[in-house]
Design an enzyme around this catalytic site. Structure first.
Site, PDB file in Angstrom:
ATOM      1  N   TYR A 179     -12.042  -1.852  -4.706  1.00 21.73           N
ATOM      2  CA  TYR A 179     -12.663  -2.112  -3.396  1.00 21.73           C
ATOM      3  C   TYR A 179     -14.175  -1.954  -3.453  1.00 21.73           C
ATOM      4  O   TYR A 179     -14.802  -1.556  -2.472  1.00 21.73           O
ATOM      5  CB  TYR A 179     -12.064  -1.177  -2.337  1.00 21.73           C
ATOM      6  CG  TYR A 179     -10.733  -1.634  -1.780  1.00 21.73           C
ATOM      7  CD1 TYR A 179     -10.632  -2.790  -0.994  1.00 21.73           C
ATOM      8  CD2 TYR A 179      -9.567  -0.914  -2.012  1.00 21.73           C
ATOM      9  CE1 TYR A 179      -9.418  -3.211  -0.461  1.00 21.73           C
ATOM     10  CE2 TYR A 179      -8.334  -1.329  -1.480  1.00 21.73           C
ATOM     11  CZ  TYR A 179      -8.276  -2.476  -0.707  1.00 21.73           C
ATOM     12  OH  TYR A 179      -7.072  -2.885  -0.173  1.00 21.73           O
ATOM     13  N   HIS A 236      -2.176  -5.621   1.203  1.00 16.96           N
ATOM     14  CA  HIS A 236      -3.480  -6.233   0.945  1.00 16.96           C
ATOM     15  C   HIS A 236      -3.280  -7.724   0.703  1.00 16.96           C
ATOM     16  O   HIS A 236      -2.232  -8.141   0.212  1.00 16.96           O
ATOM     17  CB  HIS A 236      -4.100  -5.604  -0.312  1.00 16.96           C
ATOM     18  CG  HIS A 236      -5.229  -6.398  -0.890  1.00 16.96           C
ATOM     19  ND1 HIS A 236      -6.503  -6.359  -0.377  1.00 16.96           N
ATOM     20  CD2 HIS A 236      -5.274  -7.279  -1.923  1.00 16.96           C
ATOM     21  CE1 HIS A 236      -7.281  -7.178  -1.066  1.00 16.96           C
ATOM     22  NE2 HIS A 236      -6.561  -7.745  -2.018  1.00 16.96           N
ATOM     23  N   ASN A 241      -2.176  -0.242   6.664  1.00 21.62           N
ATOM     24  CA  ASN A 241      -1.768  -1.550   7.196  1.00 21.62           C
ATOM     25  C   ASN A 241      -0.808  -2.317   6.266  1.00 21.62           C
ATOM     26  O   ASN A 241      -0.776  -3.542   6.277  1.00 21.62           O
ATOM     27  CB  ASN A 241      -3.002  -2.379   7.560  1.00 21.62           C
ATOM     28  CG  ASN A 241      -3.945  -2.592   6.393  1.00 21.62           C
ATOM     29  OD1 ASN A 241      -3.647  -2.173   5.270  1.00 21.62           O
ATOM     30  ND2 ASN A 241      -5.065  -3.248   6.638  1.00 21.62           N
ATOM     31  N   GLU A 244      -9.030  -9.957  -8.709  1.00 21.37           N
ATOM     32  CA  GLU A 244      -8.036  -8.920  -8.426  1.00 21.37           C
ATOM     33  C   GLU A 244      -6.809  -9.061  -9.323  1.00 21.37           C
ATOM     34  O   GLU A 244      -6.267  -8.059  -9.808  1.00 21.37           O
ATOM     35  CB  GLU A 244      -7.656  -8.984  -6.942  1.00 21.37           C
ATOM     36  CG  GLU A 244      -8.826  -8.585  -6.053  1.00 21.37           C
ATOM     37  CD  GLU A 244      -8.627  -8.899  -4.580  1.00 21.37           C
ATOM     38  OE1 GLU A 244      -9.538  -8.599  -3.789  1.00 21.37           O
ATOM     39  OE2 GLU A 244      -7.562  -9.448  -4.204  1.00 21.37           O
ATOM     40  N   LYS A 279       0.831  -1.213   0.000  1.00 26.32           N
ATOM     41  CA  LYS A 279       0.000   0.000   0.000  1.00 26.32           C
ATOM     42  C   LYS A 279       0.870   1.270   0.000  1.00 26.32           C
ATOM     43  O   LYS A 279       2.063   1.215   0.326  1.00 26.32           O
ATOM     44  CB  LYS A 279      -0.962  -0.062   1.189  1.00 26.32           C
ATOM     45  CG  LYS A 279      -1.941  -1.253   1.078  1.00 26.32           C
ATOM     46  CD  LYS A 279      -3.015  -1.221   2.152  1.00 26.32           C
ATOM     47  CE  LYS A 279      -3.976  -2.389   1.981  1.00 26.32           C
ATOM     48  NZ  LYS A 279      -5.107  -2.341   2.934  1.00 26.32           N
TER      49      LYS A 279
HETATM   50  P1  ATP Z   1      -7.397  -5.831   2.589  1.00 26.65           P
HETATM   51  O1  ATP Z   1      -8.654  -6.062   1.754  1.00 26.65           O
HETATM   52  O2  ATP Z   1      -6.796  -4.463   2.376  1.00 26.65           O
HETATM   53  O3  ATP Z   1      -6.406  -6.938   2.423  1.00 26.65           O
HETATM   54  P2  ATP Z   1      -8.707  -6.921   4.866  1.00 26.65           P
HETATM   55  O4  ATP Z   1      -9.261  -7.925   3.913  1.00 26.65           O
HETATM   56  O5  ATP Z   1      -7.956  -7.417   6.049  1.00 26.65           O
HETATM   57  O6  ATP Z   1      -7.787  -5.864   4.132  1.00 26.65           O
HETATM   58  P3  ATP Z   1     -11.189  -5.533   4.609  1.00 26.65           P
HETATM   59  O7  ATP Z   1     -12.338  -5.789   5.506  1.00 26.65           O
HETATM   60  O8  ATP Z   1     -11.228  -6.079   3.224  1.00 26.65           O
HETATM   61  O9  ATP Z   1      -9.874  -5.980   5.374  1.00 26.65           O
HETATM   62  O10 ATP Z   1     -10.998  -3.943   4.539  1.00 26.65           O
HETATM   63  C1  ATP Z   1     -10.266  -3.340   3.491  1.00 26.65           C
HETATM   64  C2  ATP Z   1      -9.394  -2.248   4.071  1.00 26.65           C
HETATM   65  O11 ATP Z   1     -10.249  -1.225   4.587  1.00 26.65           O
HETATM   66  C3  ATP Z   1      -8.538  -2.690   5.248  1.00 26.65           C
HETATM   67  O12 ATP Z   1      -7.266  -3.123   4.836  1.00 26.65           O
HETATM   68  C4  ATP Z   1      -8.436  -1.425   6.084  1.00 26.65           C
HETATM   69  O13 ATP Z   1      -7.347  -0.609   5.666  1.00 26.65           O
HETATM   70  C5  ATP Z   1      -9.707  -0.701   5.786  1.00 26.65           C
HETATM   71  N1  ATP Z   1     -10.666  -0.915   6.866  1.00 26.65           N
HETATM   72  C6  ATP Z   1     -11.358  -2.036   7.149  1.00 26.65           C
HETATM   73  N2  ATP Z   1     -12.156  -1.878   8.209  1.00 26.65           N
HETATM   74  C7  ATP Z   1     -11.983  -0.595   8.614  1.00 26.65           C
HETATM   75  C8  ATP Z   1     -12.538   0.200   9.647  1.00 26.65           C
HETATM   76  N3  ATP Z   1     -13.427  -0.294  10.500  1.00 26.65           N
HETATM   77  N4  ATP Z   1     -12.105   1.484   9.761  1.00 26.65           N
HETATM   78  C9  ATP Z   1     -11.193   1.993   8.901  1.00 26.65           C
HETATM   79  N5  ATP Z   1     -10.632   1.292   7.890  1.00 26.65           N
HETATM   80  C10 ATP Z   1     -11.028   0.027   7.740  1.00 26.65           C
HETATM   81 MG    MG Z   2     -10.203  -7.448   2.105  1.00 20.86          MG
END
Ligand code: ATP
Ligand code: MG
Length: 139
Positions: A51, A117, A114, A128, A11
């Site tokens: 997303y 991804h 974080n 993706e 990221k």
């Molecule tokens: P990613 O899809 O990025 O690998 P993930 O699958 O662990 O992460 P998702 O639920 O898909 O988590 O959420 C996508 C991204 O949105 C997360 O990586 C995070 O940066 C952000 N995100 C998720 N939940 C929250 C929240 N409650 N508040 C703020 N940001 C969030």
């Molecule tokens: Mg995700």
């Protein structure tokens, strides 16, 4: 092919902090084979498309702003049981809750920033991977 694929991004925050080399090295040390790799700067619209499953959620705006705030590294990785094992390997979405030694614990700054991804299913991995790479780029 010797395994299944997952899709990952380094990221914007991790890329701009200069963690790309270390993170890619950890992927390889973890047994993930790089099938495709590129640096790309997403527009906000492209980040929103990527997303799209989160559209309407409270964090969607912040997420798509962040993901279009600077260049990222996109990659397809291959390993046995790649999707599930890679999710464990990178750690919990919130770096504060991620296990010691995981990528997000090591390189993540916050829930939004974080570091990386990881696809959440085989179907997502295919979608993706196809979003970022042509068949020529992943041969
Ligand atoms: P990613 O899809 O990025 O690998 P993930 O699958 O662990 O992460 P998702 O639920 O898909 O988590 O959420 C996508 C991204 O949105 C997360 O990586 C995070 O940066 C952000 N995100 C998720 N939940 C929250 C929240 N409650 N508040 C703020 N940001 C969030
Ligand atoms: Mg995700």
């Amino acid at each position: 092919m010797t395994g299944t694929i997952t899709f990952t991004m380094i990221k914007p925050s991790a890329f701009s902090a200069g963690f790309t080399g270390n993170i890619l090295a950890r992927f390889e040390e973890g047994g993930y084979k790089i099938i495709a790799l590129k640096k790309i700067f997403l527009t906000k619209e492209q980040a929103g498309q990527f997303y799209e499953m989160h559209q309407g959620k409270p964090f969607y705006e912040e997420l798509t702003n962040f993901m279009s705030s600077g260049p990222i590294i996109a990659a397809i990785l291959e390993k046995e049981n790649a999707v599930e094992s890679f999710r464990k390997f990178i750690g919990a979405t919130d770096p504060a809750k991620a296990d010691e030694g995981t990528i997000r614990k090591l390189y993540g700054k916050s829930l939004s920033e974080n570091a990386v991804h990881g696809s959440d299913s085989d179907e997502s991995a295919q979608r993706e991977a196809g979003f970022f790479f042509s068949s020529l780029e992943r041969s």
